[in-house]
Scaffold this motif. Structure first.
Motif, PDB file in Angstrom:
ATOM      1  N   LEU A   1      -3.300  -1.418   3.711  1.00 49.09           N
ATOM      2  CA  LEU A   1      -1.860  -1.673   3.763  1.00 49.09           C
ATOM      3  C   LEU A   1      -1.550  -2.490   5.014  1.00 49.09           C
ATOM      4  O   LEU A   1      -1.975  -2.130   6.107  1.00 49.09           O
ATOM      5  CB  LEU A   1      -1.076  -0.358   3.812  1.00 49.09           C
ATOM      6  CG  LEU A   1      -0.944   0.440   2.513  1.00 49.09           C
ATOM      7  CD1 LEU A   1      -0.370   1.816   2.803  1.00 49.09           C
ATOM      8  CD2 LEU A   1      -0.055  -0.300   1.521  1.00 49.09           C
TER       9      LEU A   1
ATOM     10  N   LEU B   1       6.607  -0.479   5.808  1.00 48.92           N
ATOM     11  CA  LEU B   1       6.159   0.549   4.868  1.00 48.92           C
ATOM     12  C   LEU B   1       5.332   1.608   5.599  1.00 48.92           C
ATOM     13  O   LEU B   1       5.519   2.817   5.402  1.00 48.92           O
ATOM     14  CB  LEU B   1       5.338  -0.084   3.748  1.00 48.92           C
ATOM     15  CG  LEU B   1       4.679   0.868   2.738  1.00 48.92           C
ATOM     16  CD1 LEU B   1       5.732   1.673   1.994  1.00 48.92           C
ATOM     17  CD2 LEU B   1       3.805   0.101   1.769  1.00 48.92           C
TER      18      LEU B   1
ATOM     19  N   ILE C   1       6.003   5.740   6.113  1.00 51.77           N
ATOM     20  CA  ILE C   1       5.038   6.811   5.824  1.00 51.77           C
ATOM     21  C   ILE C   1       4.865   7.706   7.050  1.00 51.77           C
ATOM     22  O   ILE C   1       4.839   8.938   6.937  1.00 51.77           O
ATOM     23  CB  ILE C   1       3.688   6.213   5.385  1.00 51.77           C
ATOM     24  CG1 ILE C   1       3.834   5.458   4.062  1.00 51.77           C
ATOM     25  CG2 ILE C   1       2.629   7.316   5.244  1.00 51.77           C
ATOM     26  CD1 ILE C   1       2.613   4.658   3.657  1.00 51.77           C
TER      27      ILE C   1
ATOM     28  N   ASN D   1      -3.766   7.587   4.295  1.00 48.48           N
ATOM     29  CA  ASN D   1      -3.922   6.792   3.082  1.00 48.48           C
ATOM     30  C   ASN D   1      -5.348   7.061   2.633  1.00 48.48           C
ATOM     31  O   ASN D   1      -6.273   6.372   3.030  1.00 48.48           O
ATOM     32  CB  ASN D   1      -3.692   5.306   3.386  1.00 48.48           C
ATOM     33  CG  ASN D   1      -4.037   4.399   2.219  1.00 48.48           C
ATOM     34  OD1 ASN D   1      -4.135   4.842   1.082  1.00 48.48           O
ATOM     35  ND2 ASN D   1      -4.242   3.121   2.501  1.00 48.48           N
TER      36      ASN D   1
ATOM     37  N   MET E   1      -1.530   9.753   0.657  1.00 46.17           N
ATOM     38  CA  MET E   1      -1.409   8.720  -0.367  1.00 46.17           C
ATOM     39  C   MET E   1      -2.446   8.957  -1.458  1.00 46.17           C
ATOM     40  O   MET E   1      -3.634   9.123  -1.169  1.00 46.17           O
ATOM     41  CB  MET E   1      -1.629   7.339   0.248  1.00 46.17           C
ATOM     42  CG  MET E   1      -1.546   6.202  -0.752  1.00 46.17           C
ATOM     43  SD  MET E   1       0.114   5.556  -0.903  1.00 46.17           S
ATOM     44  CE  MET E   1       0.247   4.673   0.654  1.00 46.17           C
TER      45      MET E   1
ATOM     46  N   VAL F   1       4.566   3.870  -4.046  1.00 45.06           N
ATOM     47  CA  VAL F   1       4.078   2.659  -3.375  1.00 45.06           C
ATOM     48  C   VAL F   1       3.505   1.735  -4.445  1.00 45.06           C
ATOM     49  O   VAL F   1       2.575   2.108  -5.172  1.00 45.06           O
ATOM     50  CB  VAL F   1       2.999   2.987  -2.319  1.00 45.06           C
ATOM     51  CG1 VAL F   1       2.534   1.700  -1.622  1.00 45.06           C
ATOM     52  CG2 VAL F   1       3.535   3.980  -1.280  1.00 45.06           C
TER      53      VAL F   1
ATOM     54  N   ALA G   1       1.469  -3.712  -2.691  1.00 47.98           N
ATOM     55  CA  ALA G   1       1.530  -3.481  -1.247  1.00 47.98           C
ATOM     56  C   ALA G   1       0.141  -3.451  -0.620  1.00 47.98           C
ATOM     57  O   ALA G   1       0.007  -3.573   0.602  1.00 47.98           O
ATOM     58  CB  ALA G   1       2.262  -2.175  -0.950  1.00 47.98           C
TER      59      ALA G   1
END
Length: 275
Positions: free
Chosen positions: A31, A36, A40, A122, A150, A187, A191
């Motif tokens: 990412l 963004l 998070i 993530n 994520m 998401v 992205a």
């Protein structure tokens, strides 16, 4: 907010300089969107001076966002190629980032902390669900304060699913029997670099009180049997679990129902009977 001691180059420049192409074998998708990533990092709440565990930081995009909140981050990274890029972040945030090279599925993360960290990651797609199951199966109250993770959207939906929904199953029961789980934000696949084939979502879990008198292994045995034959009535799918049909009757749960119609609370009371 915490500012680095030096100006950090754009993340894309870091990736180019260190040759950090995302590894499909390691389930990596990077990412780059700073806004963004900042969103998070805000999901768990105020992280200033809080301990945070990040799994699979890669080149450090989310790590940057977490450090900017003032968090003290411990990052576990398996990909040796990413270590030099993360070392630059360590130097930019003295005393705020600890990088551990290794496989998060083999490291005793709990032993790394004196207090209770927030886990914000993530997650690499290929280890996300096993790590979550491990964190939810640990002693209660757990060693972490919250989980902000994520996942592929399909997995995220399974974690937060309500009974009678198509996504509802064993993962929902495990996640919700002693935690509050919510879908924090979707998401879009665009992205990420490279874009995965599927959409993603961030899930936020906070621990609740463990229901008294319920053993996890009993609950797991019941849900494995019930959802292993989810199209069958409970009186058929739970026949292999000693005492389960009697527990249904005692709790007033109709044995002609199917597993996907049974709420987390109902599975818990049946498990309590058998515990």
């Amino acid at each position: 907010m915490n500012t680095p001691t030096v100006d950090l180059p754009p993340l894309r420049d870091v990736i180019a300089r260190f040759g950090l192409n995302a590894s499909k074998a390691l389930g990596q998708n990077f990412l780059f969107d700073a806004q963004l990533l900042a969103r998070i990092a805000r999901i768990p709440g105020d992280l200033n001076d809080q301990e945070v565990l990040e799994i699979g930081p890669g080149p450090g995009g989310l790590t940057r966002a977490l450090l900017a909140t003032g968090a003290r981050v411990t990052a576990i990274e398996r990909d040796r190629r990413c270590i030099p890029a993360l070392a630059e972040l360590e130097r930019a945030y003295p005393g705020k980032l600890r990088v551990i090279e290794g496989d998060a599925t083999e490291i005793d993360a709990q032993a790394l902390f004196e207090g209770k960290p927030h886990i914000v990651s993530n997650l690499p797609y290929n280890v996300g669900t096993p790590l979550l199951v491990g964190w939810l199966s640990a002693e209660w109250q757990p060693w972490w304060q919250s989980l902000t993770l994520m996942f592929q959207r399909e997995v995220a939906d399974r974690i937060v699913a309500a009974s009678a929904s198509e996504a509802y199953g064993r993962l929902a029961v495990l996640s919700q029997w002693r935690s509050t789980a919510k879908l924090a934000m979707p998401v879009h696949r665009s992205a990420f670099t490279p874009p995965p084939k599927v959409m993603s979502a961030v899930v936020h879990l906070t621990p609740s009180e463990e229901p008294a008198g319920v053993r996890l292994n009993v609950l797991e045995r019941i849900t494995a049997a019930a959802f292993g034959q989810r199209r069958k009535m409970l009186r058929q799918s739970l026949r292999s679990v000693p005492g389960a049909l009697e527990a249904l009757e005692a709790e007033g749960i109709d044995p002609t129902r199917r597993a996907e119609t049974v709420s987390v609370a109902e599975f818990v009371v049946v498990a309590r009977r058998l515990s």
